[in-house]
Design an enzyme around this catalytic site. Structure first.
Site, mmCIF file in Angstrom:
data_model
loop_
_atom_site.group_PDB
_atom_site.id
_atom_site.type_symbol
_atom_site.label_atom_id
_atom_site.label_comp_id
_atom_site.label_asym_id
_atom_site.label_seq_id
_atom_site.Cartn_x
_atom_site.Cartn_y
_atom_site.Cartn_z
ATOM 1 N N SER A 7 0.832 -1.198 0.000
ATOM 2 C CA SER A 7 0.000 0.000 0.000
ATOM 3 C C SER A 7 0.870 1.253 0.000
ATOM 4 O O SER A 7 1.643 1.472 -0.935
ATOM 5 C CB SER A 7 -0.966 -0.050 1.184
ATOM 6 O OG SER A 7 -2.014 0.894 1.047
ATOM 7 N N ASP A 27 -10.263 -4.643 -4.410
ATOM 8 C CA ASP A 27 -9.523 -3.551 -3.792
ATOM 9 C C ASP A 27 -9.753 -2.286 -4.606
ATOM 10 O O ASP A 27 -9.689 -2.307 -5.843
ATOM 11 C CB ASP A 27 -8.032 -3.913 -3.771
ATOM 12 C CG ASP A 27 -7.156 -2.908 -3.044
ATOM 13 O OD1 ASP A 27 -7.675 -1.899 -2.536
ATOM 14 O OD2 ASP A 27 -5.932 -3.142 -2.985
ATOM 15 N N HIS A 44 -7.712 -5.603 -0.071
ATOM 16 C CA HIS A 44 -6.580 -4.827 0.420
ATOM 17 C C HIS A 44 -6.125 -5.393 1.766
ATOM 18 O O HIS A 44 -6.944 -5.796 2.586
ATOM 19 C CB HIS A 44 -6.991 -3.358 0.577
ATOM 20 C CG HIS A 44 -5.831 -2.432 0.684
ATOM 21 N ND1 HIS A 44 -5.096 -2.047 -0.410
ATOM 22 C CD2 HIS A 44 -5.258 -1.820 1.756
ATOM 23 C CE1 HIS A 44 -4.128 -1.242 -0.029
ATOM 24 N NE2 HIS A 44 -4.199 -1.078 1.284
#
Length: 317
Positions: free
Chosen positions: A165, A259, A289
């Protein structure tokens, strides 16, 4: 624990169970929008306590504070060796949350499966420390690695940069900084469901339901505002989809299907390939995610970590 009754659920059942437990823990700990960042960080650490324990044992683990800002780093070495290849790993959390503690098991999984050292960095967090503070910390640690890594059993001539991320964003930006400065760059980039652009994509609408998936569009907006301020900067080191990607090392992209960041990861894979970079892009159906944090109960997370660890082993030989 039973999953919510989503008749058209496209999330892997084990990941769904993990999400259910995560959402329940968040509610029990009192998390709510608008809380001070310090409180949100404390809740995030407690929420992830059950998921960071267990897993592979290390031959040695070392915690150090380095640089002018006393940045904490953690080094996991799975075996005894004079000089191990290294994965420098950067935790996610929207540049605002999480730590080497929340991601400790994930780092140990990579270390054990790839047979390499893993060095995690507690870079400074936003909004107290906005861009480029966190990136500066990563680059400072890379300088430290070149100078002092060998005395800690690390081979600075053989390293990969990785993260998830926001951490994937920082890893890619640090590789670009190294390239532009004419410094030794990584041999490989491990990019797990990265945040690469402030713009929203169709996947924001498809997978932005906060009751069903891990991350929402408004949450990403909050993270970007905290990291960059409310104004769009367009700096390619902050938003690598705007960057010149030529001359970088091979990249592995772990992409979660369910996601909001799905589309920008697909676009990043396309742009890397267009720039002449060797790209392995793997979209994991049913993954959300942060799904790699569910490795304790998820076959899908285990599969993804094992596949990327095998790739790292090959690239760091």
């Amino acid at each position: 624990m039973t999953s919510p009754p989503f008749p058209d659920d496209d999330v892997d059942p084990e990941i769904r169970d993990w999400l259910t437990q995560m959402f329940a823990a968040s509610a029990a700990l009192g998390s709510r929008p608008g809380m001070p960042w310090e409180e949100l960080r404390a809740i995030a650490e407690k929420q992830r306590e059950p998921w960071r324990t267990g897993g592979p044992a290390m031959f040695a683990t070392e915690d150090l504070s380095i640089g002018d800002h006393a940045i904490h780093i953690r080094i996991h070495r799975p075996i005894e060796a004079e000089a191990l290849p290294i994965l420098v790993y950067l935790h996610g959390g929207g540049w605002t949350l999480f730590s080497t503690d929340t991601h400790d098991r994930l780092m140990r999984e990579y270390a054990a499966r790839a047979g390499i050292a893993v060095l995690g960095i507690d870079y400074r967090l936003a909004p107290e420390h906005r861009f480029p503070a966190g990136l500066d910390d990563v680059v400072m640690v890379l300088d430290w690695l070149r100078a002092d890594g060998p005395s800690h059993g690390l081979d600075p001539a053989c390293y990969a940069l990785g993260g998830d991320s926001a951490g994937a964003n920082l890893a890619l930006a640090a590789a670009i900084r190294q390239r532009d400065a004419g410094l030794p760059g990584p041999a490989a980039l491990l990019l797990n469901y990265g945040a690469f652009s402030r713009a929203s994509y169709p996947s924001y609408d498809r997978y932005g339901d906060g009751d069903r998936y891990m991350l929402t569009g408004p949450e990403m907006d909050t993270f970007w505002d905290a990291y960059l301020g409310p104004e769009h900067t367009g700096d390619p080191l902050a938003e690598p989809l705007c960057a010149d990607l030529k001359g970088l090392c091979p990249a592995w992209l772990c992409v979660a299907q369910c996601d909001v960041l799905l589309d920008e990861n697909r676009e990043m894979a396309r742009l890397l390939a267009e720039a002449g970079i060797s790209v392995d892009c793997h979209i994991y159906d049913g993954a959300t995610h942060s799904f790699l944090e569910a490795v304790a109960i998820s076959t899908l997370a285990t599969k993804s970590i094992a596949e990327s660890a095998e790739w790292l082993t090959e690239k760091l030989q």
